[in-house]
Design an enzyme around this catalytic site. Structure first.
Site, mmCIF file in Angstrom:
data_model
loop_
_atom_site.group_PDB
_atom_site.id
_atom_site.type_symbol
_atom_site.label_atom_id
_atom_site.label_comp_id
_atom_site.label_asym_id
_atom_site.label_seq_id
_atom_site.Cartn_x
_atom_site.Cartn_y
_atom_site.Cartn_z
ATOM 1 N N ARG A 2 -79.292 -29.200 1.375
ATOM 2 C CA ARG A 2 -78.093 -29.936 0.974
ATOM 3 C C ARG A 2 -78.389 -30.812 -0.224
ATOM 4 O O ARG A 2 -79.427 -31.477 -0.265
ATOM 5 C CB ARG A 2 -77.611 -30.811 2.142
ATOM 6 C CG ARG A 2 -76.187 -31.239 2.049
ATOM 7 C CD ARG A 2 -75.662 -31.816 3.350
ATOM 8 N NE ARG A 2 -76.572 -31.694 4.469
ATOM 9 C CZ ARG A 2 -77.153 -32.730 5.056
ATOM 10 N NH1 ARG A 2 -76.973 -33.949 4.608
ATOM 11 N NH2 ARG A 2 -77.940 -32.543 6.106
ATOM 12 N N ASP A 61 -67.220 -26.733 12.575
ATOM 13 C CA ASP A 61 -68.150 -26.454 13.677
ATOM 14 C C ASP A 61 -68.225 -27.626 14.660
ATOM 15 O O ASP A 61 -68.956 -27.570 15.639
ATOM 16 C CB ASP A 61 -69.544 -26.039 13.178
ATOM 17 C CG ASP A 61 -70.238 -27.086 12.322
ATOM 18 O OD1 ASP A 61 -69.696 -28.195 12.151
ATOM 19 O OD2 ASP A 61 -71.341 -26.797 11.816
ATOM 20 N N ARG A 62 -67.450 -28.705 14.398
ATOM 21 C CA ARG A 62 -67.414 -29.854 15.314
ATOM 22 C C ARG A 62 -65.969 -30.214 15.644
ATOM 23 O O ARG A 62 -65.074 -30.055 14.823
ATOM 24 C CB ARG A 62 -68.109 -31.073 14.689
ATOM 25 C CG ARG A 62 -69.590 -30.863 14.479
ATOM 26 C CD ARG A 62 -70.309 -32.149 14.111
ATOM 27 N NE ARG A 62 -69.942 -32.635 12.804
ATOM 28 C CZ ARG A 62 -69.448 -33.855 12.556
ATOM 29 N NH1 ARG A 62 -69.229 -34.711 13.531
ATOM 30 N NH2 ARG A 62 -69.175 -34.226 11.323
ATOM 31 N N SER A 102 -72.682 -35.724 18.328
ATOM 32 C CA SER A 102 -72.018 -35.563 17.027
ATOM 33 C C SER A 102 -70.799 -34.647 17.101
ATOM 34 O O SER A 102 -69.974 -34.631 16.192
ATOM 35 C CB SER A 102 -73.003 -34.996 16.009
ATOM 36 O OG SER A 102 -73.430 -33.709 16.433
ATOM 37 N N THR A 126 -81.944 -34.442 19.023
ATOM 38 C CA THR A 126 -80.727 -34.317 18.217
ATOM 39 C C THR A 126 -80.957 -33.328 17.068
ATOM 40 O O THR A 126 -82.043 -33.267 16.512
ATOM 41 C CB THR A 126 -80.348 -35.700 17.656
ATOM 42 O OG1 THR A 126 -79.930 -36.530 18.734
ATOM 43 C CG2 THR A 126 -79.238 -35.608 16.632
ATOM 44 N N ASP A 133 -66.314 -28.147 7.977
ATOM 45 C CA ASP A 133 -66.562 -26.705 8.104
ATOM 46 C C ASP A 133 -66.229 -26.178 9.497
ATOM 47 O O ASP A 133 -66.559 -25.053 9.844
ATOM 48 C CB ASP A 133 -68.001 -26.356 7.718
ATOM 49 C CG ASP A 133 -69.052 -27.017 8.602
ATOM 50 O OD1 ASP A 133 -68.748 -28.063 9.204
ATOM 51 O OD2 ASP A 133 -70.178 -26.491 8.695
ATOM 52 N N HIS A 187 -71.142 -31.137 18.005
ATOM 53 C CA HIS A 187 -71.550 -29.724 18.073
ATOM 54 C C HIS A 187 -71.638 -29.336 19.554
ATOM 55 O O HIS A 187 -72.436 -29.899 20.295
ATOM 56 C CB HIS A 187 -72.935 -29.519 17.438
ATOM 57 C CG HIS A 187 -72.970 -29.737 15.959
ATOM 58 N ND1 HIS A 187 -72.618 -28.749 15.059
ATOM 59 C CD2 HIS A 187 -73.327 -30.812 15.215
ATOM 60 C CE1 HIS A 187 -72.754 -29.212 13.827
ATOM 61 N NE2 HIS A 187 -73.176 -30.465 13.891
ATOM 62 N N LYS A 224 -76.195 -23.604 5.342
ATOM 63 C CA LYS A 224 -76.639 -23.478 6.729
ATOM 64 C C LYS A 224 -77.055 -22.029 6.912
ATOM 65 O O LYS A 224 -76.306 -21.118 6.535
ATOM 66 C CB LYS A 224 -75.509 -23.855 7.692
ATOM 67 C CG LYS A 224 -75.178 -25.342 7.688
ATOM 68 C CD LYS A 224 -74.074 -25.705 8.677
ATOM 69 C CE LYS A 224 -73.790 -27.196 8.666
ATOM 70 N NZ LYS A 224 -72.641 -27.571 9.519
ATOM 71 N N ASP A 271 -64.201 -31.149 11.668
ATOM 72 C CA ASP A 271 -64.934 -31.604 10.493
ATOM 73 C C ASP A 271 -64.758 -30.597 9.361
ATOM 74 O O ASP A 271 -64.035 -29.601 9.497
ATOM 75 C CB ASP A 271 -66.410 -31.842 10.843
ATOM 76 C CG ASP A 271 -67.194 -30.563 11.071
ATOM 77 O OD1 ASP A 271 -66.589 -29.572 11.533
ATOM 78 O OD2 ASP A 271 -68.409 -30.534 10.806
ATOM 79 N N SER A 322 -70.347 -29.489 4.831
ATOM 80 C CA SER A 322 -69.978 -30.019 6.145
ATOM 81 C C SER A 322 -69.077 -31.238 6.000
ATOM 82 O O SER A 322 -67.999 -31.153 5.434
ATOM 83 C CB SER A 322 -71.231 -30.315 6.956
ATOM 84 O OG SER A 322 -70.896 -30.681 8.267
ATOM 85 N N HIS A 323 -69.532 -32.408 6.455
ATOM 86 C CA HIS A 323 -68.708 -33.624 6.416
ATOM 87 C C HIS A 323 -69.142 -34.564 5.296
ATOM 88 O O HIS A 323 -68.696 -35.706 5.229
ATOM 89 C CB HIS A 323 -68.792 -34.360 7.760
ATOM 90 C CG HIS A 323 -70.181 -34.755 8.108
ATOM 91 N ND1 HIS A 323 -71.081 -33.876 8.685
ATOM 92 C CD2 HIS A 323 -70.860 -35.923 7.913
ATOM 93 C CE1 HIS A 323 -72.228 -34.501 8.845
ATOM 94 N NE2 HIS A 323 -72.129 -35.729 8.400
#
Length: 461
Positions: free
Chosen positions: A14, A244-245, A325, A304, A242, A327, A116, A240, A106-107
């Site tokens: 990232r 995934d959350r 978070s 985590t 992308d 996920h 990813k 979020d 992501s966020h």
């Protein structure tokens, strides 16, 4: 652009566009990843991107790098991260690509982007990500000539979920995608499940003009809370950047954090997997372990990090895992990867059987707890602070100390956590207790421990 080691994070790659990441770096990442695939005997990969403005140019460059190593690229276009994972679990046009790369920030703020990665069915992290960096530095690349095709994965993904998830009755919901990529799919998915859906900020816009797409922060859920107060919608779902959350808001404006969502999912999953292991990360409430035991399951606390939890799920064969978070990983009826959209569908399936979904959610065991608190540090410093705390700190009123990921100290009436973030130079802290007096006492013990390791620390409590 010079390659910056700073972009190679614990769970992904990232960087900031035009500062540490640009198409020339993306091409090198494609060459390195393609070379790793060739060594494993892999020949096909799926790639996708979120709605960020830098996505198309990074996709082109990444593809160029992969093709130059002899890898065949199946480009899914603009998709949610879980759709890349889904595609890597399925046969597409006679090929079964077991590797995938999602181009997503992501966020993170709009000027960030990243990658990813799944290599041969496993999310890569830690040393595997560093090995990509080392390969780039010595230019150790395979050569070949791959092919490029495009594929629309959403119809297959949609059909699979609609075939799996069955609502007992239609529900009226509101979804807030924060202008992230989930907005292109959420409305259609939940309508296909039989819901009446009101959409907030579902137009994909990589500048995120309304609020940040991160449901872990309460300020990003205020629009959902207001909507539920003034409409006849029963439930609010937030995603979020992308998708995934998942974030969840009740009719009366309560935020159901992911560790409490996990209770609902664990109860459902354990009805089919009696005695099953339920994995959760060190930031989760201690009520979750108690709840899992009460419903015949075996709680397992783990580190985590979405890649680390995914790996543990694969290793143990557990039917469910989740992180504070947001996920959530279903192996029960699904593929063991984190997917905010599918998690939302499973939540609706459970709540559609309840006469009062609001009550069901609010009745989940709760505790007095702090949000995630952070102590800013210099690069690398969080790890040395935690090593010092592990070696020297005393927690006089504690019952047990867990050092699987930082230091989590258990008390008769609560817990305290300090751990080094793997993504930013901060020490992450969280506290939970039966009452204010207990939280204050626990924080006081942690304050002494942190200040002994870092006397100039600016404590957030």
């Amino acid at each position: 652009m010079q390659l910056s080691p700073s972009i190679f994070k614990a769970y992904d790659i990232r960087g900031i566009i035009d500062e540490t990441l640009d198409p020339s770096i993306a091409k090198l990442i494609g060459q390195a990843f393609g070379s790793e695939m060739r060594e494993l005997g892999e020949t096909d990969i799926v790639i996708g991107r979120d709605g960020r403005l830098s996505g198309p140019s990074l996709t082109e460059a990444l593809t160029e790098g992969l093709l130059s190593t002899g890898i065949n690229v199946i480009d899914l276009g603009m998709v949610a991260t879980p759709m890349v994972y889904f595609a890597a679990n399925h046969t597409i046009r006679g090929k079964k690509p077991q590797s995938g790369i999602m181009i997503t920030g992501s966020h993170n703020p709009p000027n960030y982007n990243g990658f990813k990665m799944v290599l041969g069915t496993s999310a890569i992290y830690g040393e595997q990500i560093q090995s990509l960096r080392k390969r780039i530095e010595v230019k150790q690349f395979a050569t070949g000539q791959g092919s490029r095709t495009t594929f629309d994965i959403f119809p297959m993904y949609l059909a699979y979920i609609v075939g799996d998830v069955k609502l007992a009755r239609p529900m009226k919901i509101v979804v807030d995608c924060g202008n992230g990529v989930g907005g292109a799919f959420a409305g259609q998915l939940f309508r296909a499940l039989g819901c009446e859906v009101q959409e907030l900020f579902c137009e994909v816009d990589g500048t995120f003009p309304n609020h940040h797409p991160d449901p872990a922060h309460l300020e990003n859920l205020q629009d959902l809370i207001k909507n539920l107060q003034t409409s006849d919608n029963e439930l609010g779902l937030a995603f979020d950047g992308d998708a995934d959350r998942l974030g969840v808001v009740t009719k009366d404006g309560q935020v159901i954090f992911p560790d409490r969502q996990m209770m609902l999912f664990a109860k459902d999953v354990l009805s089919r997997h009696p005695g099953g292991q339920i994995i959760y990360d060190v930031k989760c409430t201690r009520n979750l372990a108690t709840f899992v035991k009460q419903h015949g399951g075996e709680p397992l606390m783990w580190k985590t990090g979405h890649s680390l939890v995914k790996a543990k799920l694969k290793e143990t064969g557990a039917p469910l895992a989740g992180e504070m978070s947001g996920h959530i990983f279903f192996k029960d009826r699904w593929f063991g990867f984190d997917d905010g959209l599918y998690t939302g569908a499973r939540l609706l399936e459970i709540l559609s059987k309840e006469t009062d979904p609001n009550q069901t959610l609010n009745d989940l065991p709760n505790a007095l707890c702090t949000p995630e608190l952070q102590i800013a540090c210099a690069e690398g410093e969080p790890f040395t602070i935690l090593e010092s705390i592990k070696a020297h700190a005393k927690f006089p009123t504690s019952e047990a100390i867990n050092t699987i990921d930082g230091v989590r100290v258990e008390y008769a009436d609560g817990f305290g956590l300090a751990r080094p973030s793997n993504t930013t130079p901060v020490v992450v802290m969280r506290f939970e207790a039966d009452n204010e007096a207990a939280i204050t006492r626990i924080q006081e013990e942690f304050k002494l421990a942190v200040l002994a390791a870092k006397p100039d620390a600016k404590l957030p409590f």
